[in-house]
Enzyme design. Structure first.
Site, PDB file in Angstrom:
ATOM      1  N   GLU A   6      25.403 -42.942 -43.679  1.00 20.80           N
ATOM      2  CA  GLU A   6      25.502 -41.975 -42.598  1.00 20.80           C
ATOM      3  C   GLU A   6      24.432 -42.238 -41.562  1.00 20.80           C
ATOM      4  O   GLU A   6      23.281 -42.474 -41.905  1.00 20.80           O
ATOM      5  CB  GLU A   6      25.349 -40.565 -43.171  1.00 20.80           C
ATOM      6  CG  GLU A   6      26.063 -39.545 -42.362  1.00 20.80           C
ATOM      7  CD  GLU A   6      26.479 -38.335 -43.184  1.00 20.80           C
ATOM      8  OE1 GLU A   6      26.703 -37.297 -42.582  1.00 20.80           O
ATOM      9  OE2 GLU A   6      26.560 -38.446 -44.424  1.00 20.80           O
ATOM     10  N   ALA A  54      22.965 -41.172 -37.377  1.00 21.91           N
ATOM     11  CA  ALA A  54      22.640 -39.951 -36.659  1.00 21.91           C
ATOM     12  C   ALA A  54      23.891 -39.272 -36.094  1.00 21.91           C
ATOM     13  O   ALA A  54      23.930 -38.063 -35.941  1.00 21.91           O
ATOM     14  CB  ALA A  54      21.664 -40.267 -35.539  1.00 21.91           C
ATOM     15  N   TYR A  55      24.921 -40.066 -35.777  1.00 27.30           N
ATOM     16  CA  TYR A  55      26.061 -39.479 -35.076  1.00 27.30           C
ATOM     17  C   TYR A  55      27.363 -39.506 -35.849  1.00 27.30           C
ATOM     18  O   TYR A  55      28.398 -39.112 -35.325  1.00 27.30           O
ATOM     19  CB  TYR A  55      26.235 -40.189 -33.729  1.00 27.30           C
ATOM     20  CG  TYR A  55      25.004 -40.002 -32.901  1.00 27.30           C
ATOM     21  CD1 TYR A  55      24.678 -38.749 -32.417  1.00 27.30           C
ATOM     22  CD2 TYR A  55      24.139 -41.057 -32.671  1.00 27.30           C
ATOM     23  CE1 TYR A  55      23.525 -38.550 -31.702  1.00 27.30           C
ATOM     24  CE2 TYR A  55      22.976 -40.865 -31.948  1.00 27.30           C
ATOM     25  CZ  TYR A  55      22.675 -39.611 -31.463  1.00 27.30           C
ATOM     26  OH  TYR A  55      21.529 -39.415 -30.766  1.00 27.30           O
ATOM     27  N   GLY A  56      27.349 -39.992 -37.044  1.00 27.52           N
ATOM     28  CA  GLY A  56      28.591 -40.021 -37.791  1.00 27.52           C
ATOM     29  C   GLY A  56      28.385 -40.763 -39.086  1.00 27.52           C
ATOM     30  O   GLY A  56      27.281 -41.156 -39.434  1.00 27.52           O
ATOM     31  N   ASP A  65      16.488 -52.104 -31.875  1.00 31.03           N
ATOM     32  CA  ASP A  65      16.320 -51.252 -33.060  1.00 31.03           C
ATOM     33  C   ASP A  65      16.353 -52.107 -34.329  1.00 31.03           C
ATOM     34  O   ASP A  65      17.008 -51.742 -35.311  1.00 31.03           O
ATOM     35  CB  ASP A  65      17.416 -50.179 -33.090  1.00 31.03           C
ATOM     36  CG  ASP A  65      17.035 -49.013 -33.993  1.00 31.03           C
ATOM     37  OD1 ASP A  65      15.836 -48.887 -34.332  1.00 31.03           O
ATOM     38  OD2 ASP A  65      17.927 -48.230 -34.362  1.00 31.03           O
TER      39      ASP A  65
HETATM   40  N1  ATP Z   1      29.712 -53.120 -41.915  1.00 35.33           N
HETATM   41  C1  ATP Z   1      29.215 -52.378 -42.898  1.00 35.33           C
HETATM   42  N2  ATP Z   1      29.512 -52.654 -44.176  1.00 35.33           N
HETATM   43  C2  ATP Z   1      29.020 -51.897 -45.179  1.00 35.33           C
HETATM   44  N3  ATP Z   1      28.197 -50.842 -44.996  1.00 35.33           N
HETATM   45  C3  ATP Z   1      27.870 -50.513 -43.744  1.00 35.33           C
HETATM   46  C4  ATP Z   1      28.360 -51.250 -42.628  1.00 35.33           C
HETATM   47  N4  ATP Z   1      27.868 -50.699 -41.502  1.00 35.33           N
HETATM   48  C5  ATP Z   1      27.106 -49.667 -41.882  1.00 35.33           C
HETATM   49  N5  ATP Z   1      27.105 -49.532 -43.221  1.00 35.33           N
HETATM   50  C6  ATP Z   1      26.404 -48.512 -44.002  1.00 35.33           C
HETATM   51  O1  ATP Z   1      26.366 -47.301 -43.250  1.00 35.33           O
HETATM   52  C7  ATP Z   1      25.017 -46.916 -42.947  1.00 35.33           C
HETATM   53  C8  ATP Z   1      24.942 -46.277 -41.558  1.00 35.33           C
HETATM   54  O2  ATP Z   1      25.439 -47.200 -40.605  1.00 35.33           O
HETATM   55  P1  ATP Z   1      24.907 -47.280 -39.131  1.00 35.33           P
HETATM   56  O3  ATP Z   1      23.446 -47.463 -39.216  1.00 35.33           O
HETATM   57  O4  ATP Z   1      25.639 -48.310 -38.373  1.00 35.33           O
HETATM   58  O5  ATP Z   1      25.241 -45.878 -38.540  1.00 35.33           O
HETATM   59  P2  ATP Z   1      24.602 -45.302 -37.276  1.00 35.33           P
HETATM   60  O6  ATP Z   1      25.285 -44.040 -36.953  1.00 35.33           O
HETATM   61  O7  ATP Z   1      24.608 -46.354 -36.222  1.00 35.33           O
HETATM   62  O8  ATP Z   1      23.114 -45.048 -37.729  1.00 35.33           O
HETATM   63  P3  ATP Z   1      21.910 -44.769 -36.774  1.00 35.33           P
HETATM   64  O9  ATP Z   1      21.436 -43.405 -37.127  1.00 35.33           O
HETATM   65  O10 ATP Z   1      20.905 -45.844 -37.098  1.00 35.33           O
HETATM   66  O11 ATP Z   1      22.435 -44.867 -35.374  1.00 35.33           O
HETATM   67  C9  ATP Z   1      24.218 -48.202 -43.087  1.00 35.33           C
HETATM   68  O12 ATP Z   1      22.890 -47.931 -43.413  1.00 35.33           O
HETATM   69  C10 ATP Z   1      24.966 -48.917 -44.223  1.00 35.33           C
HETATM   70  O13 ATP Z   1      24.561 -48.386 -45.483  1.00 35.33           O
END
Ligand code: ATP
Length: 535
Positions: free
Chosen positions: A49, A51-53, A169
């Protein structure tokens, strides 16, 4: 035994009393296995998860390739100035990157009726560097494993910088691994395409995670080298990976920023001297003196042979895609032995949804609000900036034969030679910027944990036992373990408002859409609420 149920009235509360202890032939499955379908992707467990989804495990029902689906709520994005525009930017940036060390974007679309935006990525199942560090003894990796990872990180950064993309980041949470140990840089949520920037002012604000920010941003300097921001974050990641703690810390963000600005770094006495030299070269306050990617890549610690004295800290174990197991029937007796050995045909509901907007469709044109201007070319005077750089006493040479710049004899990408100057008045030197930082770093975590009003429970139009149960509490949902210093916020400064056109229908007629699709009914076990039957 097939459970025949009449279509319940969904408007009334509806509870079915079944006794799990009676031999009524009903088998209960874990609720989390419930498959859901969006577009042609079958969704499974929550992988993580942000910050936005959330990001869910998924599978392309046509190709049967595993994917990771990032699900963002448009209502939540709309609360953030420029929220949807910044997601579109993330999509556009990730789409243009093609390298084995960069997460691959497969698809992206909106489902109007759900109010959600979906971004489909290649599935990367070995976990994040953060996961690996959490499993490592003393929170650090053996030197040869650190070197193996860091070399791949250099390649990833070399590639994105060659495409003029700044990640902004870089941190262990955004570094993923395949089970073949291939590093994939992910999450371009605050990345910038420097070739599209009109001016570089937005880069002077620190949108990444505080512990990974360089001194020029924590001190609000007016001159900085954009690509050295990523290089600093690589240095913090290297320190963390090899020493097992952050190089700079602080009880709150102001103390942390002060410590980053002072840049006093401690090293264990027995640390490899080459490694100490490399980290010191990267974590230099003066961004001009700070090592370039070429210097890092050719540094003795990166090129030398490091013997394997300890075993690699393992990646996350390979997991099965649960909905698929379930669809084929992995329970004993279902297919005469479990797994995918039976004759079951895998059938999934519908291919396209009338309400789905395919963002890749050339006919889809986002409406742009009045006053927005298309991005113009950068206004930096590169030559002038380079001269200033040369004037700073650095040993930069231009080799016309190979058309490359050299620092201390090593090639450096021209983009790294360009420090950026911005007007003092336009960056954070006053109290309002303190408020900005507060908003960026303190509220972001609150945002993530609040807003349960629009927290999702069901991903499509299925009706579950929870929906029928009046005592259903929405707050119990698993949340990502976001670190207090690791939160971040998307680029709030972007004033352009790109609205998605809600009147546009899907370019393809749906095979089955939400209105003619049979609703799925889920009943929960009377004894174990985490189990359900799916009719
Ligand atoms: N392509 C992927 N394959 C498997 N797991 C993934 C993948 N992308 C993301 N995840 C899992 O989901 C989590 C959250 O993903 P991500 O960081 O992209 O979300 P976010 O909303 O961009 O987070 P942030 O708060 O950093 O913006 C990651 O820490 C990872 O555990």
């Amino acid at each position: 035994m097939e459970v025949e149920q009449q279509q319940p009235s969904y408007t009334s509360n509806f509870i079915i009393h079944l006794n799990e202890n009676e031999d009524n032939g009903i088998s209960y499955r874990s609720r989390k296995s419930s498959p859901k379908l969006v577009k042609h992707y079958i969704l499974g467990e929550v992988l993580g998860e942000g910050a936005y989804g959330k990001v869910k495990d998924g599978m392309d029902s046509f190709t049967q390739k595993r994917v990771a689906v990032k699900i963002l709520k448009r209502a939540r994005l709309k609360k953030i100035p420029g929220g949807e525009a910044s997601v579109l930017k993330e999509i556009n940036i990730t789409k243009k990157l093609h390298n084995k060390h960069i997460i691959k974007l497969i698809d992206h679309f909106i489902i109007e009726e759900k109010g959600k935006l979906y971004i489909v990525y290649e599935y990367v199942g070995g976990g994040t560097l953060q996961n690996i560090l959490e499993n490592a003894p003393n929170g650090r990796l053996p030197p040869h494993q650190s070197q193996f990872i860091f070399r791949q990180l250099i390649e990833a950064c070399e590639y994105i910088h060659s495409q003029k993309i700044l990640h902004r980041d870089i941190k262990p949470d955004n570094i993923l691994f395949t089970h073949a140990n291939v590093l994939k840089l992910s999450d371009f949520g605050v990345a910038e395409d420097s070739s599209q920037l009109e001016d570089f002012e937005c880069l002077s604000r620190s949108y990444g995670s505080p512990a990974f920010q360089p001194p020029e941003l924590t001190q609000f300097q007016t001159t900085f080298s954009p690509f050295k921001i990523d290089i600093w974050a690589m240095g913090v990641t290297l320190y963390l990976m090899t020493i097992g703690k952050f190089p700079f810390s602080g009880a709150n963000m102001f103390v942390l920023f002060e410590n980053i600005s002072k840049c006093k770094i401690e090293f264990p006495n027995d640390l490899d001297k080459d490694l100490v030299n490399l980290i010191k070269g990267i974590l230099q306050v003066d961004h001009i003196q700070r090592f370039s990617l070429g210097q890092i890549k050719n540094h003795p610690w990166c090129i030398k042979y490091i013997p394997e004295t300890e075993p690699f800290v393992p990646l996350l174990e390979e997991s099965k895609f649960l909905p698929l197991e379930m669809a084929y029937g992995d329970d004993e007796g279902d297919d005469g032995g479990g797994g995918r050995g039976g004759d079951d045909e895998l059938i999934f509901g519908y291919e396209n949804d009338a309400n789905t907007i395919d963002l890749q469709d050339p006919e889809y044109i986002p409406s742009i609000s009045v006053g927005d201007q298309p991005p113009s070319t950068p206004t930096l005077h590169h030559q002038q900036q380079s001269q200033q750089f040369h004037g700073n006493g650095n040993n930069v040479l231009y080799d016309p034969r190979n058309n490359e710049h050299l620092i201390n004899g090593l090639p450096v990408h021209p983009i790294e030679l360009d420090p950026v100057n911005i007007k003092k008045s336009s960056i954070g030197t006053n109290i309002s910027d303190v408020a900005l930082i507060r908003e960026n770093y303190i509220c972001s975590d609150n945002d993530a944990s609040s807003g349960q009003d629009d927290e999702e429970y069901s991903d499509d139009n299925e009706i579950s036992g929870e929906d029928l149960n009046p005592t259903n509490h929405r707050g119990d949902r698993v949340k990502g373990n976001k670190k207090s210093l690791g939160g971040k916020r998307k680029n709030n400064s972007d004033s352009s408002k790109i609205e998605f056109n809600p009147n546009r229908s899907s370019p393809q007629p749906p095979l089955r859409n939400s209105s003619n699709r049979r609703p799925k009914i889920t009943f929960e076990s009377p004894h174990n609420k985490s189990k359900c039957i799916i009719n």
